[in-house]
Design a protein around this motif. Structure first.
Motif, PDB file in Angstrom:
ATOM      1  N   GLN A 146       0.830  -1.204   0.000  1.00  0.00           N
ATOM      2  CA  GLN A 146       0.000   0.000   0.000  1.00  0.00           C
ATOM      3  C   GLN A 146       0.866   1.257   0.000  1.00  0.00           C
ATOM      4  O   GLN A 146       0.573   2.232  -0.704  1.00  0.00           O
ATOM      5  CB  GLN A 146      -0.923   0.005   1.224  1.00  0.00           C
ATOM      6  CG  GLN A 146      -1.876   1.196   1.255  1.00  0.00           C
ATOM      7  CD  GLN A 146      -2.787   1.166   2.470  1.00  0.00           C
ATOM      8  OE1 GLN A 146      -2.830   0.172   3.219  1.00  0.00           O
ATOM      9  NE2 GLN A 146      -3.517   2.246   2.686  1.00  0.00           N
ATOM     10  N   PHE A 147       1.942   1.231   0.788  1.00  0.00           N
ATOM     11  CA  PHE A 147       2.860   2.371   0.796  1.00  0.00           C
ATOM     12  C   PHE A 147       3.505   2.557  -0.575  1.00  0.00           C
ATOM     13  O   PHE A 147       3.654   3.681  -1.062  1.00  0.00           O
ATOM     14  CB  PHE A 147       3.937   2.159   1.855  1.00  0.00           C
ATOM     15  CG  PHE A 147       4.986   3.237   1.864  1.00  0.00           C
ATOM     16  CD1 PHE A 147       4.764   4.447   2.497  1.00  0.00           C
ATOM     17  CD2 PHE A 147       6.206   3.036   1.223  1.00  0.00           C
ATOM     18  CE1 PHE A 147       5.727   5.443   2.500  1.00  0.00           C
ATOM     19  CE2 PHE A 147       7.178   4.015   1.222  1.00  0.00           C
ATOM     20  CZ  PHE A 147       6.943   5.224   1.860  1.00  0.00           C
ATOM     21  N   ALA A 148       3.882   1.458  -1.212  1.00  0.00           N
ATOM     22  CA  ALA A 148       4.527   1.529  -2.529  1.00  0.00           C
ATOM     23  C   ALA A 148       3.586   2.123  -3.566  1.00  0.00           C
ATOM     24  O   ALA A 148       4.008   2.924  -4.409  1.00  0.00           O
ATOM     25  CB  ALA A 148       4.990   0.140  -2.962  1.00  0.00           C
ATOM     26  N   ARG A 149       2.308   1.751  -3.526  1.00  0.00           N
ATOM     27  CA  ARG A 149       1.341   2.293  -4.490  1.00  0.00           C
ATOM     28  C   ARG A 149       1.207   3.806  -4.337  1.00  0.00           C
ATOM     29  O   ARG A 149       1.099   4.526  -5.331  1.00  0.00           O
ATOM     30  CB  ARG A 149      -0.027   1.626  -4.312  1.00  0.00           C
ATOM     31  CG  ARG A 149      -0.088   0.198  -4.833  1.00  0.00           C
ATOM     32  CD  ARG A 149      -1.540  -0.243  -4.981  1.00  0.00           C
ATOM     33  NE  ARG A 149      -2.243  -0.232  -3.703  1.00  0.00           N
ATOM     34  CZ  ARG A 149      -2.339  -1.274  -2.885  1.00  0.00           C
ATOM     35  NH1 ARG A 149      -1.769  -2.432  -3.230  1.00  0.00           N
ATOM     36  NH2 ARG A 149      -2.988  -1.194  -1.757  1.00  0.00           N
ATOM     37  N   GLY A 150       1.230   4.293  -3.111  1.00  0.00           N
ATOM     38  CA  GLY A 150       1.138   5.735  -2.897  1.00  0.00           C
ATOM     39  C   GLY A 150       2.445   6.455  -3.153  1.00  0.00           C
ATOM     40  O   GLY A 150       2.452   7.645  -3.495  1.00  0.00           O
ATOM     41  N   ASP A 151       3.555   5.726  -3.029  1.00  0.00           N
ATOM     42  CA  ASP A 151       4.863   6.361  -3.187  1.00  0.00           C
ATOM     43  C   ASP A 151       5.247   6.551  -4.649  1.00  0.00           C
ATOM     44  O   ASP A 151       6.066   7.405  -4.964  1.00  0.00           O
ATOM     45  CB  ASP A 151       5.935   5.523  -2.476  1.00  0.00           C
ATOM     46  CG  ASP A 151       7.228   6.295  -2.268  1.00  0.00           C
ATOM     47  OD1 ASP A 151       7.161   7.420  -1.738  1.00  0.00           O
ATOM     48  OD2 ASP A 151       8.293   5.779  -2.631  1.00  0.00           O
ATOM     49  N   VAL A 152       4.670   5.759  -5.546  1.00  0.00           N
ATOM     50  CA  VAL A 152       4.995   5.890  -6.980  1.00  0.00           C
ATOM     51  C   VAL A 152       4.641   7.284  -7.502  1.00  0.00           C
ATOM     52  O   VAL A 152       5.504   7.982  -8.055  1.00  0.00           O
ATOM     53  CB  VAL A 152       4.295   4.788  -7.803  1.00  0.00           C
ATOM     54  CG1 VAL A 152       4.396   5.087  -9.294  1.00  0.00           C
ATOM     55  CG2 VAL A 152       4.917   3.434  -7.509  1.00  0.00           C
ATOM     56  N   PRO A 153       3.376   7.742  -7.370  1.00  0.00           N
ATOM     57  CA  PRO A 153       3.084   9.105  -7.844  1.00  0.00           C
ATOM     58  C   PRO A 153       3.833  10.171  -7.057  1.00  0.00           C
ATOM     59  O   PRO A 153       4.134  11.244  -7.594  1.00  0.00           O
ATOM     60  CB  PRO A 153       1.568   9.236  -7.657  1.00  0.00           C
ATOM     61  CG  PRO A 153       1.202   8.205  -6.645  1.00  0.00           C
ATOM     62  CD  PRO A 153       2.158   7.083  -6.854  1.00  0.00           C
ATOM     63  N   ALA A 154       4.149   9.893  -5.785  1.00  0.00           N
ATOM     64  CA  ALA A 154       4.893  10.860  -4.987  1.00  0.00           C
ATOM     65  C   ALA A 154       6.289  11.080  -5.556  1.00  0.00           C
ATOM     66  O   ALA A 154       6.760  12.221  -5.686  1.00  0.00           O
ATOM     67  CB  ALA A 154       4.977  10.394  -3.528  1.00  0.00           C
ATOM     68  N   CYS A 155       6.969   9.991  -5.915  1.00  0.00           N
ATOM     69  CA  CYS A 155       8.316  10.094  -6.473  1.00  0.00           C
ATOM     70  C   CYS A 155       8.302  10.720  -7.864  1.00  0.00           C
ATOM     71  O   CYS A 155       9.203  11.489  -8.217  1.00  0.00           O
ATOM     72  CB  CYS A 155       8.970   8.715  -6.526  1.00  0.00           C
ATOM     73  SG  CYS A 155       9.352   8.024  -4.901  1.00  0.00           S
TER      74      CYS A 155
END
Length: 206
Positions: A146-155
């Motif tokens: 779940q963190f990875a899914r949100g971190d993709v657009p963040a990066c």
């Protein structure tokens, strides 16, 4: 004198062969160990590639920077998860916890409960916002997927923002070194002004 120095510089292909891996390693390391000014690195790389002839150089910088930031975030979050689950604690978790002000951590936990995806994106863009939000995710037991899914657009948003800063600095000046200097100063101001403002407010309140 300047012409002689320019002739001694490495070729464009050599700069790219060395520069892209170096950018990846430094951004990944800066994401894993929040000390290296990764935003300034991306802006500097954007300025340098802006003056190169390759039409895809800026796109490569964007891909390298965003993927390296994502890798560093995932590794740091994985280490943090191990620290949360460990009975003896973790030095990594203690390190990143010490870099987050308690009031900012409380704000991050509250906002994360309301809208996690948007908060993760903004945490990458707001100076000193990534660590409190990551800690809030860790303490809230957010799964790594779940963190990875949100971190993709963040990066992706983070890499695009600092690359635009570099492009802006590079387009204002004819010489690459002038654009690099402008981009570095601008990124340092963006990252340092909020922390300076908080210190001034704390002194005034005290």
């Amino acid at each position: 004198m300047i012409e002689e120095v320019l002739r001694q510089l490495p070729t464009e292909s050599t700069q790219q062969a060395v520069g892209y891996p170096s950018l990846f390693l430094l951004v990944a390391l800066g994401s894993l160990v929040p000390v290296v000014p990764t935003g300034a690195l991306v802006s500097t790389a954007a300025v340098v590639t802006l003056h190169q002839t390759s039409p895809f150089a800026l796109l490569v910088v964007f891909a390298v920077a965003s993927s390296a930031a994502f890798l560093g975030d995932i590794c740091l979050y994985w280490l943090g998860q191990r620290g949360v689950r460990s009975r003896n604690g973790s030095k990594w978790l203690e390190t990143i916890t010490g870099r987050a002000a308690p009031e900012r951590l409380a704000q991050a936990q509250q906002k994360l409960d309301e809208q996690s995806g948007t908060v993760l994106v903004l945490s990458r863009l707001v100076p000193a916002g990534r660590i409190p939000v990551m800690l809030a995710c860790l303490l809230g037991r957010m799964p790594l997927r779940q963190f990875a899914r949100g971190d993709v657009p963040a990066c992706l948003a983070w890499a695009a923002t600092y690359q635009l800063i570099g492009i802006l600095g590079g387009s204002l000046f004819p010489e690459p070194w002038e654009g690099v200097l402008a981009a570095v100063v601008l990124t340092l101001l963006i990252s340092g002004t909020p922390a300076l403002w908080r210190r001034l407010r704390a002194r005034m309140a005290g």
